[in-house]
Write a protein that holds these residues in place. Structure first.
Motif, PDB file in Angstrom:
ATOM      1  N   SER A  22      36.465 -10.733  14.930  1.00  0.00           N
ATOM      2  CA  SER A  22      37.129  -9.590  14.327  1.00  0.00           C
ATOM      3  C   SER A  22      38.364  -9.239  15.149  1.00  0.00           C
ATOM      4  O   SER A  22      38.348  -9.352  16.376  1.00  0.00           O
ATOM      5  N   ILE A  23      39.429  -8.830  14.477  1.00  0.00           N
ATOM      6  CA  ILE A  23      40.662  -8.432  15.162  1.00  0.00           C
ATOM      7  C   ILE A  23      41.150  -7.126  14.559  1.00  0.00           C
ATOM      8  O   ILE A  23      40.937  -6.852  13.384  1.00  0.00           O
ATOM      9  N   GLN A  43      37.198  -9.730  18.934  1.00  0.00           N
ATOM     10  CA  GLN A  43      35.796  -9.660  19.349  1.00  0.00           C
ATOM     11  C   GLN A  43      34.959 -10.682  18.589  1.00  0.00           C
ATOM     12  O   GLN A  43      35.118 -10.845  17.387  1.00  0.00           O
ATOM     13  N   GLU A  44      34.067 -11.363  19.295  1.00  0.00           N
ATOM     14  CA  GLU A  44      33.098 -12.256  18.669  1.00  0.00           C
ATOM     15  C   GLU A  44      31.953 -11.362  18.198  1.00  0.00           C
ATOM     16  O   GLU A  44      31.451 -10.547  18.965  1.00  0.00           O
ATOM     17  N   LEU A  81      37.348 -14.722  10.205  1.00  0.00           N
ATOM     18  CA  LEU A  81      38.059 -13.716  11.011  1.00  0.00           C
ATOM     19  C   LEU A  81      38.190 -12.457  10.169  1.00  0.00           C
ATOM     20  O   LEU A  81      38.864 -12.452   9.136  1.00  0.00           O
ATOM     21  N   LYS A  82      37.496 -11.399  10.595  1.00  0.00           N
ATOM     22  CA  LYS A  82      37.604 -10.105   9.912  1.00  0.00           C
ATOM     23  C   LYS A  82      38.838  -9.388  10.441  1.00  0.00           C
ATOM     24  O   LYS A  82      39.091  -9.388  11.642  1.00  0.00           O
ATOM     25  N   ARG A  83      39.592  -8.777   9.548  1.00  0.00           N
ATOM     26  CA  ARG A  83      40.804  -8.064   9.935  1.00  0.00           C
ATOM     27  C   ARG A  83      41.058  -6.946   8.938  1.00  0.00           C
ATOM     28  O   ARG A  83      40.552  -6.971   7.823  1.00  0.00           O
ATOM     29  N   GLU A 120      36.105  -1.722  15.831  1.00  0.00           N
ATOM     30  CA  GLU A 120      36.493  -0.311  15.952  1.00  0.00           C
ATOM     31  C   GLU A 120      35.705   0.356  17.080  1.00  0.00           C
ATOM     32  O   GLU A 120      36.246   1.144  17.846  1.00  0.00           O
ATOM     33  N   ASN A 121      34.422   0.033  17.187  1.00  0.00           N
ATOM     34  CA  ASN A 121      33.601   0.557  18.276  1.00  0.00           C
ATOM     35  C   ASN A 121      34.130   0.069  19.619  1.00  0.00           C
ATOM     36  O   ASN A 121      34.194   0.824  20.594  1.00  0.00           O
TER      37      ASN A 121
END
Length: 191
Positions: A22-23, A43-44, A81-83, A120-121
């Motif tokens: 995630s970015i 983040q992985e 990849l989440k964005r 986000e966390n």
């Protein structure tokens, strides 16, 4: 009431390392010259391992693409990849790097921040560790701040986490990251 409501939300749990990353981007106040400091953490999602973020003034898709390229070369490319829908994260250069490595982008639905909640966390945790950055200096100097940001991210990666059964993200990530997706596996995921 909130606990019951959260329990009803659907969740995705990533069970294998390097399947999804995630970015996102986070900015700090402008300096006297109007420049804003940006961090782009990656983040992985299975291990919650946080790679060193891109630290720079301003958002730049080409710089984000170079940063992702370096991470993919060092750690292997994830399958997903989440964005979010930020223009710099959806830049043609970023999309080119993702396409070159056959990484499937997963864009957040509009007005649904929980979709990318893990990163986000992590951003919230980084903001707490780097809270002194809320006071903008006369001029941001990303290269001078990079060691402090690296130290904060190291601290986050080696902190024991309840969600990882008391283990730290670095241990989970480094013990489990042996598998890399072949071209055939990546093509099968697209179908």
């Amino acid at each position: 009431l909130h606990r019951r409501q959260r329990h009803r939300w659907q969740r995705v749990t990533w069970r294998r390392v390097n399947v999804a990353w995630s970015i996102d981007g986070v900015e700090w106040p402008a300096d006297r010259h109007g420049a804003r400091l940006w961090l782009h953490p990656v983040q992985e999602l299975c291990s919650r391992f946080r790679f060193q973020p891109l630290v720079r003034c301003g958002e730049d898709g080409a710089a984000i693409a170079r940063h992702l390229q370096a991470l993919f070369e060092a750690h292997g490319a994830p399958l997903f990849l989440k964005r979010d829908n930020g223009s710099a994260l959806n830049d043609a250069a970023v999309n080119g790097v993702l396409a070159a490595h056959a990484v499937i982008p997963l864009n957040s639905p509009v007005h649904y921040p929980r979709y990318n909640g893990a990163v986000e966390n992590g951003i919230g945790e980084a903001r707490r560790l780097l809270r002194w950055l809320q006071y903008a200096p006369p001029r941001w100097q990303p290269e001078a701040l990079a060691p402090y940001v690296r130290a904060a991210y190291q601290e986050m990666n080696y902190r024991p986490r309840r969600c990882l059964a008391g283990r730290c993200a670095a241990a989970v990530y480094h013990e489990s990251r042996g598998h890399h997706f072949s071209g055939t596996e990546r093509q099968a995921a697209l179908v």
